[in-house]
Motif scaffolding. Structure first.
Motif, short mmCIF file in Angstrom:
data_model
loop_
_atom_site.label_atom_id
_atom_site.label_comp_id
_atom_site.label_asym_id
_atom_site.label_seq_id
_atom_site.Cartn_x
_atom_site.Cartn_y
_atom_site.Cartn_z
N SER A 121 -9.24 5.05 -26.90
CA SER A 121 -8.36 4.00 -27.36
C SER A 121 -9.18 2.73 -27.51
O SER A 121 -9.95 2.37 -26.62
N ILE A 124 -8.81 -2.91 -26.70
CA ILE A 124 -8.49 -3.36 -25.35
C ILE A 124 -9.31 -4.60 -25.02
O ILE A 124 -10.28 -4.94 -25.72
N ARG A 125 -8.91 -5.27 -23.96
CA ARG A 125 -9.68 -6.40 -23.46
C ARG A 125 -9.87 -6.21 -21.96
O ARG A 125 -8.93 -5.95 -21.23
N ILE A 137 -11.53 1.87 -24.38
CA ILE A 137 -11.30 2.59 -23.13
C ILE A 137 -11.42 4.08 -23.41
O ILE A 137 -10.98 4.56 -24.46
N VAL A 193 -7.85 -4.50 -17.24
CA VAL A 193 -7.86 -3.93 -18.58
C VAL A 193 -6.48 -4.10 -19.20
O VAL A 193 -5.46 -3.79 -18.56
N SER A 194 -6.45 -4.58 -20.42
CA SER A 194 -5.17 -4.77 -21.11
C SER A 194 -5.35 -4.50 -22.59
O SER A 194 -6.46 -4.61 -23.13
N PHE A 195 -4.26 -4.13 -23.24
CA PHE A 195 -4.29 -4.00 -24.69
C PHE A 195 -4.15 -5.39 -25.30
O PHE A 195 -3.56 -6.30 -24.70
N GLU A 196 -4.69 -5.55 -26.49
CA GLU A 196 -4.73 -6.87 -27.12
C GLU A 196 -3.34 -7.43 -27.37
O GLU A 196 -3.13 -8.63 -27.38
N THR A 200 0.73 -2.67 -29.49
CA THR A 200 -0.14 -1.52 -29.30
C THR A 200 0.36 -0.65 -28.16
O THR A 200 0.42 0.57 -28.26
N LYS A 212 -1.24 -5.06 -18.21
CA LYS A 212 -2.49 -5.40 -17.56
C LYS A 212 -2.63 -4.56 -16.29
O LYS A 212 -1.77 -4.61 -15.41
N PHE A 251 -0.81 4.64 -19.52
CA PHE A 251 -0.69 4.18 -20.90
C PHE A 251 0.09 5.15 -21.79
O PHE A 251 0.06 5.03 -23.00
#
Length: 447
Positions: A121, A124-125, A137, A193-196, A200, A212, A251
């Protein structure tokens, strides 16, 4: 031809060679200009053909460094091409490729040495104490470090306990660790770790899950990216690796339940057999008899494609460069015709004192071939120097993390020698025939 005939021809060659070289030496500048066209032509052909070979060698070496030549992958794409061939449709086959199926495939395929499941995936940030970095990720299994030969530089890799517990642990790629932690040791520290964006996460089936999530760093991997992967945008050293079960739990398993299976055969000769065994298991497990909804890719086939493209490049570049060689041959013929005109009295005198028309013809052919062979040797040497300089320049300025191969093959050098000889013969035939047809008395009176 009898032994006497061979000896006679050899003696003729020995007798005419010094005269041919002396004639070329008397007109150094003209000989230089004549040779220049052959030098450029042969040099261009050898260099361009070698360049095509270097491309194939470079890509093959980089792919082998990245995944190895014995690897192949199995995926269930979300979309497949419609039978009409003009559009893509959602994959109607709903069979799932998950850990149990992956284990069954590996256990029943004796040609497979090791295998790992992968869930990708992007978007991510990752962040830690005010530092953040975009990346990807990767949910995976403990065997990935064996399949990819990707060992931790510090700490440890994901283990079976992490998989069973869907633990919130992660292993960082080298660049991800450098951006987040600098030179400090990240082991035991947390990465968020998080999705932008929330859209998403909703698309992944994780709307109710927290966007997050904190993971404890248990290892940092050795640098894996190669010059080729970086050029292609495969920033593997920016990845955060977590257990595949963790990725599915936090997720959304609905989206992530289809792994990509990446497997290694015991050796490269067993890759076709390993693929055949894996396909048989897919048919048994999912009933997809035609394997329309699963795709199997192998490094061997990718290498075949690269070799095919490389050969096409070599042919196209070689043909384009051969035009200059053709022009060089015409230039040689033109200069030899001028030489015949200027040296008409000399040929008349030779024939008056006993030389035959074949002797004159042989001398002119020998001069032409000598010019072209010398030009071929210089051109091949020049191509080697340019290839070596290009290899250094490309390795230094374009692919700084890799090494561009220097490749002047023995075959191309021998081919250049042969081609230059043929060009010399062809460009010297007409002038030699013209010189051999001169009448001694008329030639001696020629001004």
């Amino acid at each position: 031809m009898s032994d006497d005939g061979i000896y006679e021809e050899l003696m003729k060659f020995v007798a005419n060679l010094p005269m041919a070289l002396e004639a070329l030496n008397r007109n150094k500048f003209r000989s230089l200009l004549t040779t220049l066209g052959i030098v450029i032509g042969i040099g261009a052909v050898v260099f361009t053909v070698s360049l095509g070979g270097s491309i194939s060698t470079f890509v093959s070496h980089e792919l082998d460094r990245f995944v190895g030549a014995t690897i192949f992958t199995i995926v269930r794409p979300s979309h497949v091409q419609h039978e009409s061939g003009n559009r893509w449709i959602a994959n109607p086959f709903q069979g799932n490729l998950w850990l149990d199926e992956m284990d069954a495939i590996v256990q029943n395929c004796p040609s497979i040495k090791s295998a790992s499941g992968l869930l990708f995936s992007f978007g991510i940030r990752m962040s830690h104490q005010g530092r953040s970095r975009g990346g990807g990720i990767l949910g995976t299994t403990p065997s990935l470090h064996q399949v990819w030969n990707w060992e931790p530089a510090s700490g440890r890799f994901i283990n079976p306990d992490d998989m069973d517990q869907a633990a919130r642990v992660c292993v960082l790629g080298k660049d991800a660790s450098r951006h987040l932690f600098g030179n400090s040791n990240p082991i035991g520290k947390e990465v968020q770790v998080s999705f932008e964006d929330g859209g998403t996460a909703e698309w992944l089936g994780a709307a109710s899950a927290p966007l997050k999530i904190r993971f404890t760093v248990v290892g940092v991997l050795e640098e894996k990216g190669t010059a080729y992967t970086k050029q292609m945008g495969w920033l593997v050293d920016e990845l955060v690796l977590i257990p595949a079960t963790t990725l599915a739990v936090y997720f959304g398993k609905r989206f992530f339940q289809n792994l990509m299976l990446m497997a290694h055969a015991h050796e490269i000769s067993q890759v076709p057999q390993a693929e055949a065994e894996a396909k048989l298991m897919l048919r048994r497990q999912f009933g997809d008899q035609n394997l329309r909804y699963f795709k199997v890719h192998s490094a061997v086939r990718e290498q075949d494609k690269i070799d095919t493209v490389s050969r096409i490049i070599q042919l196209v570049l070689g043909f384009a460069a051969s035009i200059s060689l053709f022009v060089g041959g015409i230039g040689t013929m033109n200069i030899m015709l001028v030489s015949v005109t200027q040296r008409t009295p000399e040929f008349g005198l030779r024939m008056a004192v006993g030389a035959t028309s074949n002797d004159v013809r042989f001398q002119l052919l020998l001069e032409s071939v000598s010019l072209c062979i010398i030009g071929g040797i210089i051109g091949t040497t020049l191509a080697g120097v340019i290839s070596l300089a290009s290899s250094w320049a490309i390795s230094t300025f374009l692919v700084k993390d890799g090494s561009w191969p220097f490749a002047i093959s023995l075959q191309s050098a021998l081919a250049a020698f042969f081609v230059s000889t043929v060009v010399g013969l062809c460009s010297g035939l007409y002038p030699a025939h013209k010189a051999a047809g001169l009448q001694p008395t008329e030639a001696m009176r020629f001004e």
